[in-house]
Design a protein around this motif. Structure first.
Motif: not given
Length: 149
Positions: A91-99, A77-86, A113-114, A28-33
């Motif tokens: 897209q601001i953030v990606l949290v993805a988990v593989a299990s 897992s992956i956590i990507i968070h953007r900074v700067g002017v959007l 993400i919480d 399983a891979v679950v992601s939040f954008v």
């Protein structure tokens, strides 16, 4: 584990492919954008500027990911968070988990993400359609979401 703070956008499909590439045992891979909304408190949003504390932010994200690994059977897992002017819809953030199992992946992703919303040092400033600039305040609902864990 991959943690990145960046100004450039990310390609969700490429990131999920990268997450899965080294593992044959992923079930399983679950992601939040998270994305920039065009409205907050009934005010139109023209842009959102995100700032962070370099070094401290990455350490906080590493700690969040470490706590998730201690609680759930996470393969990667992956956590990507953007900074700067959007702008709205960016897209601001990606949290993805593989299990191996979806339940573990869902719970770990939601926890991460919480925790990120309340424990990672990011600051958001909105430019409204009415010409105002305001800092985005922490929400009680974000604190409540983290307490369930």
């Amino acid at each position: 584990m991959s943690i990145r703070i960046q100004t450039e956008d990310f390609d969700l499909s490429a990131e999920l492919d990268r997450l899965r590439s080294d593992h044959r045992d992923i079930g399983a891979v679950v992601s939040f954008v998270g994305t920039v909304r065009d409205v907050n408190d009934d005010d139109g949003i023209l842009s959102m500027e995100l700032e962070h504390y370099p070094g401290m932010t990455e350490a906080a994200l590493e700690e969040i990911e470490s706590r998730a690994r201690q609680r759930w059977d996470i393969l990667d897992s992956i956590i990507i968070h953007r900074v700067g002017v959007l702008k709205p819809a960016d897209q601001i953030v990606l949290v993805a988990v593989a299990s191996r199992h979806r339940g573990e992946a869902f719970r770990a992703c939601e926890y991460m993400i919480d925790a990120l919303k309340t424990q990672a040092p990011f600051w958001k400033k909105e430019q409204t359609a009415k010409g105002g600039v305001r800092w985005v305040k922490a929400k009680d609902s974000d604190e409540s979401a983290l307490k369930k864990w």
